[in-house]
Enzyme design. Structure first.
Site, PDB file in Angstrom:
ATOM      1  N   GLU A   1       0.893 -43.657   0.144  1.00  0.00           N
ATOM      2  CA  GLU A   1       0.206 -43.677   1.443  1.00  0.00           C
ATOM      3  C   GLU A   1      -0.455 -42.344   1.762  1.00  0.00           C
ATOM      4  O   GLU A   1      -1.544 -42.285   2.339  1.00  0.00           O
ATOM      5  CB  GLU A   1       1.214 -44.062   2.553  1.00  0.00           C
ATOM      6  CG  GLU A   1       0.638 -44.169   3.937  1.00  0.00           C
ATOM      7  CD  GLU A   1      -0.481 -45.184   4.032  1.00  0.00           C
ATOM      8  OE1 GLU A   1      -1.649 -44.761   4.061  1.00  0.00           O
ATOM      9  OE2 GLU A   1      -0.193 -46.397   4.049  1.00  0.00           O
TER      10      GLU A   1
ATOM     11  N   GLY B   1      -4.285 -38.971   4.527  1.00  0.00           N
ATOM     12  CA  GLY B   1      -3.079 -38.300   5.025  1.00  0.00           C
ATOM     13  C   GLY B   1      -2.165 -39.188   5.853  1.00  0.00           C
ATOM     14  O   GLY B   1      -1.648 -40.195   5.379  1.00  0.00           O
TER      15      GLY B   1
ATOM     16  N   ILE C   1      -2.687 -41.225   8.234  1.00  0.00           N
ATOM     17  CA  ILE C   1      -3.153 -42.534   8.717  1.00  0.00           C
ATOM     18  C   ILE C   1      -2.565 -43.646   7.858  1.00  0.00           C
ATOM     19  O   ILE C   1      -2.750 -43.650   6.640  1.00  0.00           O
ATOM     20  CB  ILE C   1      -4.693 -42.639   8.676  1.00  0.00           C
ATOM     21  CG1 ILE C   1      -5.334 -41.515   9.487  1.00  0.00           C
ATOM     22  CG2 ILE C   1      -5.153 -44.000   9.151  1.00  0.00           C
ATOM     23  CD1 ILE C   1      -6.853 -41.487   9.379  1.00  0.00           C
TER      24      ILE C   1
ATOM     25  N   GLY D   1      -8.068 -22.875   8.183  1.00  0.00           N
ATOM     26  CA  GLY D   1      -7.125 -23.402   7.199  1.00  0.00           C
ATOM     27  C   GLY D   1      -7.353 -24.860   6.831  1.00  0.00           C
ATOM     28  O   GLY D   1      -6.531 -25.470   6.160  1.00  0.00           O
TER      29      GLY D   1
ATOM     30  N   LYS E   1     -10.238 -40.714  -2.873  1.00  0.00           N
ATOM     31  CA  LYS E   1      -9.619 -41.599  -1.886  1.00  0.00           C
ATOM     32  C   LYS E   1     -10.343 -42.953  -1.841  1.00  0.00           C
ATOM     33  O   LYS E   1      -9.715 -44.006  -1.684  1.00  0.00           O
ATOM     34  CB  LYS E   1      -9.648 -40.924  -0.515  1.00  0.00           C
ATOM     35  CG  LYS E   1      -8.781 -39.670  -0.467  1.00  0.00           C
ATOM     36  CD  LYS E   1      -9.111 -38.788   0.724  1.00  0.00           C
ATOM     37  CE  LYS E   1      -8.258 -37.533   0.734  1.00  0.00           C
ATOM     38  NZ  LYS E   1      -8.707 -36.524   1.695  1.00  0.00           N
TER      39      LYS E   1
ATOM     40  N   GLY F   1      -2.932 -31.794   6.363  1.00  0.00           N
ATOM     41  CA  GLY F   1      -1.950 -30.927   7.026  1.00  0.00           C
ATOM     42  C   GLY F   1      -0.553 -31.257   6.553  1.00  0.00           C
ATOM     43  O   GLY F   1      -0.257 -32.420   6.245  1.00  0.00           O
TER      44      GLY F   1
HETATM   45  N1  NAD Z   1      -2.234 -30.664   2.129  1.00  0.00           N
HETATM   46  C1  NAD Z   1      -2.690 -31.814   2.580  1.00  0.00           C
HETATM   47  O1  NAD Z   1      -3.150 -31.895   3.711  1.00  0.00           O
HETATM   48  C2  NAD Z   1      -2.620 -33.040   1.731  1.00  0.00           C
HETATM   49  C3  NAD Z   1      -3.027 -34.269   2.276  1.00  0.00           C
HETATM   50  C4  NAD Z   1      -2.932 -35.427   1.502  1.00  0.00           C
HETATM   51  C5  NAD Z   1      -2.457 -35.342   0.205  1.00  0.00           C
HETATM   52  N2  NAD Z   1      -2.105 -34.116  -0.304  1.00  0.00           N
HETATM   53  C6  NAD Z   1      -1.626 -34.076  -1.685  1.00  0.00           C
HETATM   54  O2  NAD Z   1      -0.264 -33.707  -1.704  1.00  0.00           O
HETATM   55  C7  NAD Z   1       0.001 -32.931  -2.876  1.00  0.00           C
HETATM   56  C8  NAD Z   1       0.582 -31.587  -2.441  1.00  0.00           C
HETATM   57  O3  NAD Z   1      -0.363 -30.925  -1.626  1.00  0.00           O
HETATM   58  P1  NAD Z   1      -0.045 -29.500  -0.976  1.00  0.00           P
HETATM   59  O4  NAD Z   1      -1.122 -29.239   0.016  1.00  0.00           O
HETATM   60  O5  NAD Z   1       1.366 -29.453  -0.547  1.00  0.00           O
HETATM   61  O6  NAD Z   1      -0.259 -28.550  -2.240  1.00  0.00           O
HETATM   62  P2  NAD Z   1       0.229 -27.038  -2.427  1.00  0.00           P
HETATM   63  O7  NAD Z   1      -0.686 -26.427  -3.416  1.00  0.00           O
HETATM   64  O8  NAD Z   1       0.444 -26.375  -1.110  1.00  0.00           O
HETATM   65  O9  NAD Z   1       1.679 -27.217  -3.077  1.00  0.00           O
HETATM   66  C9  NAD Z   1       1.898 -27.610  -4.404  1.00  0.00           C
HETATM   67  C10 NAD Z   1       3.314 -27.183  -4.789  1.00  0.00           C
HETATM   68  O10 NAD Z   1       3.597 -27.696  -6.073  1.00  0.00           O
HETATM   69  C11 NAD Z   1       4.094 -26.640  -6.884  1.00  0.00           C
HETATM   70  N3  NAD Z   1       3.728 -26.935  -8.269  1.00  0.00           N
HETATM   71  C12 NAD Z   1       2.489 -27.012  -8.791  1.00  0.00           C
HETATM   72  N4  NAD Z   1       2.561 -27.299 -10.086  1.00  0.00           N
HETATM   73  C13 NAD Z   1       3.877 -27.391 -10.399  1.00  0.00           C
HETATM   74  C14 NAD Z   1       4.586 -27.651 -11.575  1.00  0.00           C
HETATM   75  N5  NAD Z   1       3.967 -27.842 -12.741  1.00  0.00           N
HETATM   76  N6  NAD Z   1       5.944 -27.699 -11.522  1.00  0.00           N
HETATM   77  C15 NAD Z   1       6.583 -27.508 -10.358  1.00  0.00           C
HETATM   78  N7  NAD Z   1       5.947 -27.240  -9.205  1.00  0.00           N
HETATM   79  C16 NAD Z   1       4.619 -27.174  -9.241  1.00  0.00           C
HETATM   80  C17 NAD Z   1       3.460 -25.395  -6.345  1.00  0.00           C
HETATM   81  O11 NAD Z   1       4.172 -24.248  -6.721  1.00  0.00           O
HETATM   82  C18 NAD Z   1       3.525 -25.692  -4.845  1.00  0.00           C
HETATM   83  O12 NAD Z   1       4.804 -25.394  -4.366  1.00  0.00           O
HETATM   84  C19 NAD Z   1      -1.312 -32.832  -3.620  1.00  0.00           C
HETATM   85  O13 NAD Z   1      -1.368 -33.853  -4.587  1.00  0.00           O
HETATM   86  C20 NAD Z   1      -2.349 -33.060  -2.552  1.00  0.00           C
HETATM   87  O14 NAD Z   1      -3.542 -33.592  -3.054  1.00  0.00           O
HETATM   88  C21 NAD Z   1      -2.161 -32.983   0.426  1.00  0.00           C
HETATM   89  N1  HSE Z   2      -8.882 -30.867   1.749  1.00  0.00           N
HETATM   90  C1  HSE Z   2      -8.565 -32.188   2.234  1.00  0.00           C
HETATM   91  C2  HSE Z   2      -7.068 -32.292   2.442  1.00  0.00           C
HETATM   92  C3  HSE Z   2      -6.564 -33.706   2.575  1.00  0.00           C
HETATM   93  O1  HSE Z   2      -6.799 -34.463   1.471  1.00  0.00           O
HETATM   94  C4  HSE Z   2      -9.351 -32.434   3.518  1.00  0.00           C
HETATM   95  O2  HSE Z   2     -10.087 -31.540   3.970  1.00  0.00           O
HETATM   96  O3  HSE Z   2      -9.283 -33.527   4.062  1.00  0.00           O
HETATM   97 NA    NA Z   3      -2.552 -42.507   4.544  1.00  0.00          NA
END
Ligand code: NAD
Ligand code: HSE
Ligand code: NA
Length: 447
Positions: free
Chosen positions: A145, A150, A152, A203, A221, A318
């Site tokens: 999901e 995110g 939603i 950010g 997406k 976020g």
């Molecule tokens: N940040 C958002 O708003 C958001 C929204 C939707 C989906 N996502 C997805 O969620 C996932 C995480 O996003 P995030 O923003 O937390 O990323 P981030 O870069 O802040 O965190 C990634 C984490 O994974 C760790 N990591 C990376 N490679 C690794 C490995 N090989 N072994 C162990 N740890 C490892 C990093 O050290 C870090 O702690 C991503 O797939 C991203 O696309 C993020």
């Molecule tokens: N960088 C992405 C994070 C969530 O996928 C955005 O701006 O929506």
């Molecule tokens: Na969602």
């Protein structure tokens, strides 16, 4: 989950009665992973009540156990041995991102019959079918999901609530960074560069915002959501993708003047022969519900045969909002683990092909700077007619720079085949009296 949320433990779901603890392996402690860990640790009792068994965060796999983190978490939970952590867990939550080693680790968990929750849109948009096949073979859920828009709820509503309907079209604002940039340009007249710098400062954008501004994040997406909506298998390579780097302050102002707003829309629509998937800067009328999606918010507008139009709106990014989606998937998967029962098999029974852009019927807005002399308008109209493209509206004004021998012409076309519209734009650019062809942007609902 607020601290004031009332605890509700019904006797029949007493965790002790279930006789087992659900052990969670968390991979990644970044923006999202750290929020997931904090919520699981702070609200263990409520998770136990909702799952029907005690929930234990067994460990958090990271690359560097000593890295500084935004959320303080117990040091003893961290490990660099992700594989051992997966092997010792009941449910795996993958929040590391990227293709490898995330893919191998998810497959390891699925092959061992462990449910997996992931927010990894890049991975699902490329290898979703392989992962889903592994989940189906093992009879366990693979849930993502968080990977689309995110917080939603859209993946599960699309898969479950709309399973009895026929989805015809999905229009999504599914990248917060680009929506913030375009919204700033529209509401404050900011330039693209200034608006992006502000998004980075706040950010929203990544340090390297290429995947955001070039549309790749939204394209991932779109591929994921369209696969579910149309019961087919699409990857990011099936998405025609144009980013927002070419959108100018003049384009935004011209759209505003004409009663439109420019949004980076992910559009997935049934068309003859299959489904077209595209992520393109698009002019939509200001009275369309998506025009009211401001700042870094996301929204998904769904058109279905029986349901009509639906809109899903909220925070698309976020740490905490995304953790909400992850934990919803987790509770659902863990509850099933405790209660038993088969996972839902997501059969892509329709297998509609992706239709390339050439034959898709769309509409263009085009701004021309031309020499202001006899016969120019007639010649321009002829170019459109020669390519079978019909003009919907045309407006001639003085040249904005005040050049006395130049004029500006803005045209919006009726819908035509994309390849004819592109050929029309190319032919206009070759006319001797056309000084510039600018502001070429697709328009939704032009006729
Ligand atoms: N940040 C958002 O708003 C958001 C929204 C939707 C989906 N996502 C997805 O969620 C996932 C995480 O996003 P995030 O923003 O937390 O990323 P981030 O870069 O802040 O965190 C990634 C984490 O994974 C760790 N990591 C990376 N490679 C690794 C490995 N090989 N072994 C162990 N740890 C490892 C990093 O050290 C870090 O702690 C991503 O797939 C991203 O696309 C993020
Ligand atoms: N960088 C992405 C994070 C969530 O996928 C955005 O701006 O929506
Ligand atoms: Na969602």
């Amino acid at each position: 989950m607020s601290d004031t949320t009332p605890e509700t433990t019904r006797p029949e779901t007493d965790p002790a009665a279930a006789g087992r603890t659900v052990r969670v392996a968390l991979l990644g402690a970044g923006n999202v992973g750290a929020e997931v860990a904090r919520t699981l640790l702070d609200h263990g009792g409520e998770f136990a009540a909702r799952v029907g068994a005690p929930v234990e965060l067994a460990g958090i796999a990271v690359r560097d156990v000593n890295a500084r983190r935004t959320v303080e978490l117990p040091a003893e939970l961290f490990t660099t041995d992700a594989e051992a952590l997966i092997d010792a867990a009941d449910v795996v939550i993958e929040l590391t991102g990227g293709i490898e080693p995330a893919r191998s680790r998810i497959l390891r968990a699925l092959h061992a019959g462990k449910p997996v929750v992931s927010g990894n849109k890049a991975l699902i948009a490329r290898h979703g079918r392989q992962l889903q096949d592994a989940a189906d073979a093992a009879g366990v859920p693979l849930s993502y999901e968080a990977a689309v828009a995110g917080a939603i709820p859209i993946v599960r509503p699309m898969r479950d609530s709309l399973a009895g309907d026929r989805v015809d079209r999905v229009l999504g604002i599914m990248n917060g960074t680009t929506n913030y940039v375009l919204d700033q340009m529209d509401t404050t007249g900011a330039s693209f560069g200034d608006a992006l710098a502000e998004a980075q400062h706040l950010g929203y954008a990544e340090a390297d915002p290429t995947a955001d501004v070039e549309g790749h994040d939204a394209a991932a997406k779109a591929a994921i959501l369209a696969s579910i909506a149309f019961h087919s298998t699409f990857t990011i390579d099936d998405v025609y993708c144009r980013g927002i780097t070419g959108v100018t302050a003049e384009d935004v102002a011209a759209a505003r003047e004409a009663g439109y707003v420019i949004k980076l829309l992910a559009i997935c629509e049934r068309c003859p022969g299959g489904v077209n998937l595209r992520v393109v800067p698009t002019m939509i009328r200001r009275d369309h519900p998506l025009a009211g999606v401001h700042g870094a918010y996301n929204a998904v507008f769904v058109e279905a045969a029986n349901a009509g139009s639906l809109m899903f709106y909220g925070a698309g990014a976020g740490g905490a909002p995304t953790a909400s989606a992850v934990l919803g998937d987790f509770v659902s998967a863990a509850r099933r683990l405790v209660l038993g029962g088969p996972a839902q098999v997501a059969e892509p029974h329709a297998q509609l092909p992706a239709v390339p852009m050439d034959d898709v019927r769309t509409s263009f807005s085009i701004t021309l700077t031309v020499q202001d002399r006899l016969g120019v308008l007639a010649r321009i109209a002829q170019v459109f007619a020669d390519h079978g493209v019909s003009i919907l509206t045309m407006q001639q004004t003085d040249h904005p720079g005040g050049a006395p021998d130049l004029a500006q012409i803005r045209l919006v076309t009726h819908r035509g085949a994309n390849k004819d519209l592109v050929a029309t734009v190319d032919a206009l650019g070759e006319l001797a009296f056309v000084e510039e062809v600018a502001g070429v942007i697709r328009v939704e609902h032009a006729d």
